[in-house]
Structures are given as C-alpha cells and as structure tokens.
Design an enzyme around this catalytic site. Structure first.
Site, PDB file in Angstrom:
ATOM      1  N   SER A  37      62.022 -21.715  72.978  1.00  0.00           N
ATOM      2  CA  SER A  37      62.003 -20.263  72.888  1.00  0.00           C
ATOM      3  C   SER A  37      61.959 -19.814  71.423  1.00  0.00           C
ATOM      4  O   SER A  37      61.061 -20.209  70.694  1.00  0.00           O
ATOM      5  CB  SER A  37      63.222 -19.691  73.634  1.00  0.00           C
ATOM      6  N   ASP A 178      60.218 -19.140  79.879  1.00  0.00           N
ATOM      7  CA  ASP A 178      61.125 -19.645  78.845  1.00  0.00           C
ATOM      8  C   ASP A 178      61.617 -21.065  79.121  1.00  0.00           C
ATOM      9  O   ASP A 178      62.157 -21.358  80.187  1.00  0.00           O
ATOM     10  CB  ASP A 178      62.323 -18.692  78.739  1.00  0.00           C
TER      11      ASP A 178
END
Length: 406
Positions: A37, A178
C-alpha cells in the site's frame, strides 16, 4: 544484504519517511526495499533514489492533494470532531461516492504518476517488490519489479494501495485491492530473495509478521511510540508530527536509546542499582505499607515486592532491568510535566528537565507532600495516580545528584 520493509497504513506512511531519514543520516544503505500500500509507494521512491522528493511531498501533504475534499473540513474533523456542518459536507460527498461507485482516486493517481519514475525504478540496482490482492478470487499477488509488465509499475503500486471503497481501475482486465488484506508488511518478499537482515518500519501497534518463511532471518522493527492516527486522515499537522516521531523512534533503535516515550542514552547499569539501593529505609517501608506488602527486611521488600509491582504498573516485562524501571518512573513524571519529547537526553539532562518544570520548593517539602499524597492513594493501588506518586516519591527521596553520570 540489508533489506527495508515498509508496512501499509495510508497517512501513517509519514512515519516511514521520518524513520528512513534517520536511517540514511546514520549510514544505512539498503539493497532491497519492499512495501504494501503506502509502503509500496514510499518504497518505490526510495528505490529510485528520490527520498528527498518523498520527504518534500510528505512534509507539504494536504488532504486536497489526494481527495476531493477541502482541507478546512478535514482539519475541522481532526481538531473539532463531527459537527453539523461536517455532517452536511460528508453527506454531499457520500452521494458522489455512490454515483462514482467508490471514492474517486484520480488525484491520488496523479500524485503517484507524477512522482514514480518507472525507468529510474527499473534501472536502480536496489531490489523492489510489493503486495496486492486480486478480486473477486482474493488471491495474493506478491511481485518484484522485474516481473511486472513494462509500463505497468505505477498501476501495480496503485493496486497495492487500493483501499476497500476506492474506485477500482483494471490492469489488463483484472481488478486488485489493497495488499494489506493479505500481508501488510511483506518481509517474505525480501527473505525469498536471500535477505538475512531486514529493518521493518511498522505503522501498526504489533510487531508480528505474517507466516515468516525463514525464522532465522534477523528482523529489527521500528515501532511507533505513539498512536499514528487514522489511515485516511492526511492532516498536515498530524503528518509532520508522525515524520518527527518516525525520526526519533528510528534513532531509538539505531542508538539503542532507553525509554518508551522519551529518548534517553544508556548509562552504567550500576548507577541505577546504586540509586535504588539508596532509597531510605523509612521510605521503602512507607511504600510497602501503601502497596500492602507484608512486613519484611526493607531491602527484600524493595527488590522482591516493590520493584516488581512498579514494573507491573509501568506495564514492563518481567525481564525489565533496573535502568528500564527507573527511567519508566521518570517518564511518568516527565509526561505529566510536559517535558519536551523530541530530544535525546542523557540521564542527567532528563532529570534536570524534570526538575526545571517542578514548583519552587525544597526537596524535603516536596518529599513530605508526595508521601502524604501516596498514603491517600492506598485505595487506588492499580490506578495511574498511584504510579505518579510512586515516581515522585522515588525521585524526591533520593540524593540523585550523587548518582548522575560524569
């Protein structure tokens, strides 16, 4: 080979930047960088040799740079909580979110595309890898830069940061979210490439990892000593604080500094044993009475009962040294007195900083006052007030100036 792993965490990624600044200033050089991320984004900038660009970007970060939101509303939410005005504002944004089938990430993508240079990243001799998760099958995708198709590195970094609720964009017909859903701090990407020494910069409170593939790997974690805030709150004041926090929490590891909330140079272990040994007998007995310790020899009472109780109150492990316990008590007072946190102290300087914030009165007067307060707090054995008073009693009853380091 030395590797760097950056944990995901949205706005908490500011902590990475402060920590890496401290590491670079102290001569650390990384052979490989991985992240999930925001860790993938920060890691890519480090890998391509643009740490200063990353630092400047973060230090000037505002919510409106990433989201379709006005900075003043974000500041209101951070500093004043939810009000009628912010509810009305959020409601209007929620309608847009529904219509757009997710939070618009076009500004975020623009920042990413303006700062990540695929050519420089591929040309770098530093390894780089990241994690994302494909949907709807929810299969983890752990990928190194050499395995990413040409022209797609920025897309994959964005995929690694596709927080649930963000509007999705496909890569070659597939959608990704994510990577933190699978592995938020991907040390395994480094281990599989043969790295045996890894520094992990964490944004969560835990120092645990997901199924490490080689337990013999040396992993050092840099953990935040304070809460880093919400992952989606890109408030500039909070970001700057987290950069500073990352810098000093990294120095704690680099310089082996003591303390959990402050940063204190280590001293001779004998010093702290001598300090504790010189607590007057009458004070030990009064502390023991307050803590409801059975009567016994004062030294036994101090080392077998009182000190372990203080360690428990400080939430220190059974392995805590006398130095760690004593510094823990000093930190209780320092925090209450708002002693400056972001500084590296010798034990002398730390005690002096506490003393400067204390009211002007003699040590004997202060000792009597805190002993009176301690007696009043018998009923609060496990309360924070008890810990405060124990800390003051220890500080006020000792001729500490005789034990300071030379």
């Amino acid at each position: 080979m030395l590797g760097l792993a950056l944990e995901g965490g949205g706005a908490k990624g500011a902590f990475h930047i402060g920590a890496v600044k401290a590491l670079l200033e102290n001569g650390y050089k990384f052979d490989g960088v991985v992240g999930t991320s925001i860790g993938a984004f920060n890691g890519a900038l480090i890998c391509q040799g643009d740490f200063e660009k990353a630092y400047d970007l973060w230090i000037n970060m505002e919510p409106s740079m990433l989201f379709d939101i006005e900075d003043e509303y974000m500041r209101n939410i951070v500093h004043n909580g939810i009000t009628k005005d912010t509810i009305k504002y959020i409601s209007s944004k929620t309608i847009n979110l529904i219509e757009n089938r997710g939070i618009d990430t076009s500004k975020m993508r623009r920042v990413l595309y303006d700062n990540i240079d695929e050519y420089k990243l591929r040309a770098s001799n530093i390894d780089f890898g990241m994690v994302t998760v494909s949907i709807p099958d929810f299969n983890p995708v752990e990928v190194y830069k050499e395995n990413i198709p040409a022209g797609k590195i920025r897309d994959y970094i964005m995929a690694s940061a596709n927080f649930p609720g963000f509007k999705l964009y496909p890569i070659d017909g597939k959608y990704y979210i994510d990577g933190g859903i699978y592995d938020n701090c991907p040390v395994n990407l480094l281990i599989r490439k043969g790295y045996n020494d890894i520094i992990a910069i964490r944004t969560s409170k835990s120092d645990k990892f997901t199924n490490i593939v080689n337990k013999d790997t040396k992993i050092r974690s840099i953990l935040a000593s304070e809460d880093l805030g919400n992952a989606l709150i890109f408030d500039n004041d909070l970001i700057r604080r987290n950069i500073t926090l990352g810098y000093f929490d990294a120095l704690r590891m680099i310089k082996n500094l003591k303390g959990r909330k402050y940063y204190i140079e280590s001293s001779d272990a004998e010093l702290f044993l001598n300090i504790l040994n010189n607590i007057p007998e009458n004070v030990i007995l009064q502390m023991g009475e307050t803590l409801k310790v059975p009567k016994m020899d004062s030294k036994r009472m101090l080392f077998e009962k009182i000190i372990p109780t203080i360690a428990d109150l400080l939430k220190l492990p059974n392995t805590a040294t006398h130095e760690e316990i004593f510094i823990g008590l000093l930190e209780v007072i320092a925090e209450k007195k708002s002693v400056e946190k972001y500084n590296i102290y010798s034990i002398n300087d730390f005690i002096d900083s506490i003393e400067k914030t204390s009211p002007i009165e003699s040590r004997d007067e202060r000792k009597r006052r805190h002993l009176r307060d301690l007696k009043k707090l018998v009923s609060e054995l496990l309360g924070s007030h008890m810990l405060d008073e124990l800390a003051y009693v220890v500080l006020d009853t000792l001729p500490i100036e005789n034990f300071k380091t030379k």
